[in-house]
Design a protein around this motif. Structure first.
Motif, PDB file in Angstrom:
ATOM      1  N   PRO A  11     -22.429  -0.944 -36.483  1.00 30.76           N
ATOM      2  CA  PRO A  11     -22.668  -1.009 -35.051  1.00 30.76           C
ATOM      3  C   PRO A  11     -21.413  -0.591 -34.290  1.00 30.76           C
ATOM      4  O   PRO A  11     -20.304  -0.755 -34.781  1.00 30.76           O
ATOM      5  CB  PRO A  11     -22.967  -2.487 -34.797  1.00 30.76           C
ATOM      6  CG  PRO A  11     -23.105  -3.138 -36.122  1.00 30.76           C
ATOM      7  CD  PRO A  11     -22.511  -2.227 -37.141  1.00 30.76           C
ATOM      8  N   MET A  12     -21.598  -0.041 -33.103  1.00 27.65           N
ATOM      9  CA  MET A  12     -20.485   0.415 -32.266  1.00 27.65           C
ATOM     10  C   MET A  12     -19.693  -0.796 -31.766  1.00 27.65           C
ATOM     11  O   MET A  12     -20.257  -1.744 -31.246  1.00 27.65           O
ATOM     12  CB  MET A  12     -21.026   1.206 -31.075  1.00 27.65           C
ATOM     13  CG  MET A  12     -19.968   1.718 -30.139  1.00 27.65           C
ATOM     14  SD  MET A  12     -18.904   3.001 -30.825  1.00 27.65           S
ATOM     15  CE  MET A  12     -20.053   4.321 -31.052  1.00 27.65           C
ATOM     16  N   ALA A  13     -18.380  -0.743 -31.947  1.00 26.05           N
ATOM     17  CA  ALA A  13     -17.507  -1.805 -31.439  1.00 26.05           C
ATOM     18  C   ALA A  13     -17.388  -1.658 -29.932  1.00 26.05           C
ATOM     19  O   ALA A  13     -17.344  -0.541 -29.406  1.00 26.05           O
ATOM     20  CB  ALA A  13     -16.136  -1.725 -32.094  1.00 26.05           C
ATOM     21  N   LEU A  29     -16.010   1.390 -27.808  1.00 22.49           N
ATOM     22  CA  LEU A  29     -14.873   2.076 -28.433  1.00 22.49           C
ATOM     23  C   LEU A  29     -15.422   3.227 -29.283  1.00 22.49           C
ATOM     24  O   LEU A  29     -15.635   3.094 -30.482  1.00 22.49           O
ATOM     25  CB  LEU A  29     -14.064   1.090 -29.269  1.00 22.49           C
ATOM     26  CG  LEU A  29     -13.511  -0.098 -28.481  1.00 22.49           C
ATOM     27  CD1 LEU A  29     -12.893  -1.122 -29.412  1.00 22.49           C
ATOM     28  CD2 LEU A  29     -12.506   0.369 -27.451  1.00 22.49           C
ATOM     29  N   LYS A  30     -15.643   4.377 -28.640  1.00 25.52           N
ATOM     30  CA  LYS A  30     -16.273   5.520 -29.285  1.00 25.52           C
ATOM     31  C   LYS A  30     -15.278   6.487 -29.899  1.00 25.52           C
ATOM     32  O   LYS A  30     -15.619   7.243 -30.792  1.00 25.52           O
ATOM     33  CB  LYS A  30     -17.118   6.297 -28.267  1.00 25.52           C
ATOM     34  CG  LYS A  30     -18.246   5.504 -27.666  1.00 25.52           C
ATOM     35  CD  LYS A  30     -18.967   6.330 -26.618  1.00 25.52           C
ATOM     36  CE  LYS A  30     -20.057   5.528 -25.943  1.00 25.52           C
ATOM     37  NZ  LYS A  30     -20.720   6.291 -24.886  1.00 25.52           N
ATOM     38  N   ASP A  41      -6.299   6.739 -14.785  1.00 23.96           N
ATOM     39  CA  ASP A  41      -6.179   7.693 -15.888  1.00 23.96           C
ATOM     40  C   ASP A  41      -6.336   7.048 -17.266  1.00 23.96           C
ATOM     41  O   ASP A  41      -6.228   7.721 -18.281  1.00 23.96           O
ATOM     42  CB  ASP A  41      -4.882   8.498 -15.796  1.00 23.96           C
ATOM     43  CG  ASP A  41      -3.626   7.647 -15.982  1.00 23.96           C
ATOM     44  OD1 ASP A  41      -3.734   6.408 -15.990  1.00 23.96           O
ATOM     45  OD2 ASP A  41      -2.537   8.238 -16.120  1.00 23.96           O
ATOM     46  N   ASN A  42      -6.617   5.738 -17.334  1.00 24.74           N
ATOM     47  CA  ASN A  42      -6.912   5.070 -18.597  1.00 24.74           C
ATOM     48  C   ASN A  42      -8.371   5.294 -18.975  1.00 24.74           C
ATOM     49  O   ASN A  42      -9.234   5.430 -18.093  1.00 24.74           O
ATOM     50  CB  ASN A  42      -6.657   3.562 -18.469  1.00 24.74           C
ATOM     51  CG  ASN A  42      -5.185   3.246 -18.381  1.00 24.74           C
ATOM     52  OD1 ASN A  42      -4.467   3.343 -19.351  1.00 24.74           O
ATOM     53  ND2 ASN A  42      -4.738   2.880 -17.181  1.00 24.74           N
ATOM     54  N   ALA A  43      -8.660   5.308 -20.259  1.00 27.09           N
ATOM     55  CA  ALA A  43     -10.043   5.426 -20.705  1.00 27.09           C
ATOM     56  C   ALA A  43     -10.847   4.203 -20.244  1.00 27.09           C
ATOM     57  O   ALA A  43     -11.992   4.321 -19.817  1.00 27.09           O
ATOM     58  CB  ALA A  43     -10.099   5.551 -22.224  1.00 27.09           C
ATOM     59  N   PHE A  44     -10.241   3.012 -20.316  1.00 32.17           N
ATOM     60  CA  PHE A  44     -10.880   1.777 -19.861  1.00 32.17           C
ATOM     61  C   PHE A  44     -10.011   1.205 -18.757  1.00 32.17           C
ATOM     62  O   PHE A  44      -8.949   0.654 -19.010  1.00 32.17           O
ATOM     63  CB  PHE A  44     -11.015   0.797 -21.030  1.00 32.17           C
ATOM     64  CG  PHE A  44     -11.757  -0.481 -20.701  1.00 32.17           C
ATOM     65  CD1 PHE A  44     -12.655  -0.577 -19.650  1.00 32.17           C
ATOM     66  CD2 PHE A  44     -11.553  -1.609 -21.478  1.00 32.17           C
ATOM     67  CE1 PHE A  44     -13.332  -1.749 -19.381  1.00 32.17           C
ATOM     68  CE2 PHE A  44     -12.221  -2.789 -21.224  1.00 32.17           C
ATOM     69  CZ  PHE A  44     -13.124  -2.865 -20.176  1.00 32.17           C
ATOM     70  N   SER A  52      -1.115  -4.281 -16.482  1.00 36.36           N
ATOM     71  CA  SER A  52      -0.164  -3.197 -16.203  1.00 36.36           C
ATOM     72  C   SER A  52      -0.897  -1.871 -16.031  1.00 36.36           C
ATOM     73  O   SER A  52      -2.026  -1.709 -16.499  1.00 36.36           O
ATOM     74  CB  SER A  52       0.848  -3.086 -17.340  1.00 36.36           C
ATOM     75  OG  SER A  52       1.686  -4.214 -17.369  1.00 36.36           O
ATOM     76  N   SER A  53      -0.232  -0.920 -15.386  1.00 34.96           N
ATOM     77  CA  SER A  53      -0.877   0.370 -15.127  1.00 34.96           C
ATOM     78  C   SER A  53      -1.321   1.040 -16.437  1.00 34.96           C
ATOM     79  O   SER A  53      -2.398   1.605 -16.513  1.00 34.96           O
ATOM     80  CB  SER A  53       0.054   1.285 -14.334  1.00 34.96           C
ATOM     81  OG  SER A  53       1.277   1.448 -15.011  1.00 34.96           O
ATOM     82  N   HIS A  54      -0.493   0.971 -17.480  1.00 40.50           N
ATOM     83  CA  HIS A  54      -0.862   1.418 -18.830  1.00 40.50           C
ATOM     84  C   HIS A  54      -0.517   0.256 -19.754  1.00 40.50           C
ATOM     85  O   HIS A  54       0.593   0.165 -20.259  1.00 40.50           O
ATOM     86  CB  HIS A  54      -0.111   2.704 -19.214  1.00 40.50           C
ATOM     87  CG  HIS A  54      -0.457   3.839 -18.320  1.00 40.50           C
ATOM     88  ND1 HIS A  54       0.296   4.172 -17.221  1.00 40.50           N
ATOM     89  CD2 HIS A  54      -1.500   4.700 -18.343  1.00 40.50           C
ATOM     90  CE1 HIS A  54      -0.266   5.203 -16.604  1.00 40.50           C
ATOM     91  NE2 HIS A  54      -1.364   5.545 -17.269  1.00 40.50           N
ATOM     92  N   HIS A  55      -1.460  -0.646 -19.958  1.00 39.98           N
ATOM     93  CA  HIS A  55      -1.199  -1.936 -20.596  1.00 39.98           C
ATOM     94  C   HIS A  55      -1.130  -1.841 -22.122  1.00 39.98           C
ATOM     95  O   HIS A  55      -0.181  -2.305 -22.731  1.00 39.98           O
ATOM     96  CB  HIS A  55      -2.275  -2.949 -20.178  1.00 39.98           C
ATOM     97  CG  HIS A  55      -1.851  -4.362 -20.345  1.00 39.98           C
ATOM     98  ND1 HIS A  55      -1.444  -5.140 -19.291  1.00 39.98           N
ATOM     99  CD2 HIS A  55      -1.739  -5.130 -21.443  1.00 39.98           C
ATOM    100  CE1 HIS A  55      -1.110  -6.341 -19.724  1.00 39.98           C
ATOM    101  NE2 HIS A  55      -1.282  -6.360 -21.037  1.00 39.98           N
ATOM    102  N   CYS A  56      -2.163  -1.261 -22.723  1.00 38.97           N
ATOM    103  CA  CYS A  56      -2.184  -1.172 -24.195  1.00 38.97           C
ATOM    104  C   CYS A  56      -3.078  -0.017 -24.615  1.00 38.97           C
ATOM    105  O   CYS A  56      -3.757   0.589 -23.801  1.00 38.97           O
ATOM    106  CB  CYS A  56      -2.674  -2.486 -24.814  1.00 38.97           C
ATOM    107  SG  CYS A  56      -4.430  -2.833 -24.563  1.00 38.97           S
ATOM    108  N   GLU A  57      -3.044   0.245 -25.919  1.00 42.85           N
ATOM    109  CA  GLU A  57      -3.974   1.218 -26.470  1.00 42.85           C
ATOM    110  C   GLU A  57      -4.640   0.607 -27.692  1.00 42.85           C
ATOM    111  O   GLU A  57      -4.062  -0.211 -28.399  1.00 42.85           O
ATOM    112  CB  GLU A  57      -3.301   2.554 -26.784  1.00 42.85           C
ATOM    113  CG  GLU A  57      -2.184   2.508 -27.774  1.00 42.85           C
ATOM    114  CD  GLU A  57      -1.470   3.857 -27.933  1.00 42.85           C
ATOM    115  OE1 GLU A  57      -1.585   4.724 -27.048  1.00 42.85           O
ATOM    116  OE2 GLU A  57      -0.809   4.024 -28.958  1.00 42.85           O
ATOM    117  N   LEU A  58      -5.905   1.015 -27.895  1.00 41.16           N
ATOM    118  CA  LEU A  58      -6.692   0.552 -29.031  1.00 41.16           C
ATOM    119  C   LEU A  58      -6.924   1.753 -29.935  1.00 41.16           C
ATOM    120  O   LEU A  58      -7.403   2.794 -29.483  1.00 41.16           O
ATOM    121  CB  LEU A  58      -8.026  -0.026 -28.550  1.00 41.16           C
ATOM    122  CG  LEU A  58      -7.927  -1.117 -27.487  1.00 41.16           C
ATOM    123  CD1 LEU A  58      -9.291  -1.470 -26.936  1.00 41.16           C
ATOM    124  CD2 LEU A  58      -7.263  -2.350 -28.067  1.00 41.16           C
TER     125      LEU A  58
END
Length: 187
Positions: A11-13, A29-30, A41-44, A52-58
């Motif tokens: 299944p899709m996460a 999360l595709k 400009d973030n995907a999510f 934060s403006s750019h907090h984390c990446e998965l």
């Protein structure tokens, strides 16, 4: 070939936001890399001050979701533990600033998530946090100026009234003692 088939049969996460004001917001999360943050400009995008403006990446690594903090101001946490880089498992709670979300895969994560965080209340209001506050501080104390909160709550009016009454009584006694002393000395 077997690896691809097992991946496509999964299944899709997705991330399901739990915090008040964002409840029900989800993100599937595709792709291999998903950036999460406050700006567009973030995907999510999560438009909240404590994020934060750019907090984390998965990052999707085979069957795992790797979370990398991008030097965020208020930190990235998995189940209350601050991380710089860690694997996020289905049912675990990811917190960015004050926004909490749960990773779900559609394979019974709702039941496992309920057991992960028993009696968890959604946040009432989100604010920018000073460094060093841990998620456990919020579970045991108040969340700002909510009635009945304990950790950061204002003293009750009853306590204030008692201090005022005691202060007035002591003030009157001091004034009476000064008057009696003055009258005694002037005779």
């Amino acid at each position: 070939m077997v690896k691809i088939m097992s991946r496509t049969n999964q299944p899709m996460a997705k991330l399901v936001v739990l915090s008040e004001g964002f409840t029900g917001l989800t993100y599937e999360l595709k792709v291999e890399k998903t950036t999460v943050g406050r700006v567009e400009d973030n995907a999510f995008q999560i438009p909240e001050q404590s994020v934060s403006s750019h907090h984390c990446e998965l990052l999707q690594r085979s069957n795992d979701i790797l979370v990398k903090d991008l030097n965020s101001t208020n930190g990235t946490f998995i189940n209350g533990e601050q991380i710089k880089e860690a694997v996020l498992k289905p049912g675990q709670i990811l917190r960015l600033g004050q926004v909490e979300m749960r990773l779900e895969t559609g394979a019974g994560t709702a039941a496992s998530a309920a057991s992960t965080v028993p009696g968890k209340k959604p946040l009432d209001k989100t604010v920018v946090l000073p460094q060093g506050v841990k998620v456990g501080d919020f579970d045991q104390g108040g969340r700002g100026p909510n009635p009945g909160s304990t950790a950061f709550s204002k003293k009750s009016n009853k306590v204030n009234k008692i201090f005022i009454i005691i202060g007035i009584v002591l003030g009157v006694l001091i004034v009476v003692a000064i008057i009696i002393a003055f009258l005694t000395l002037s005779r």
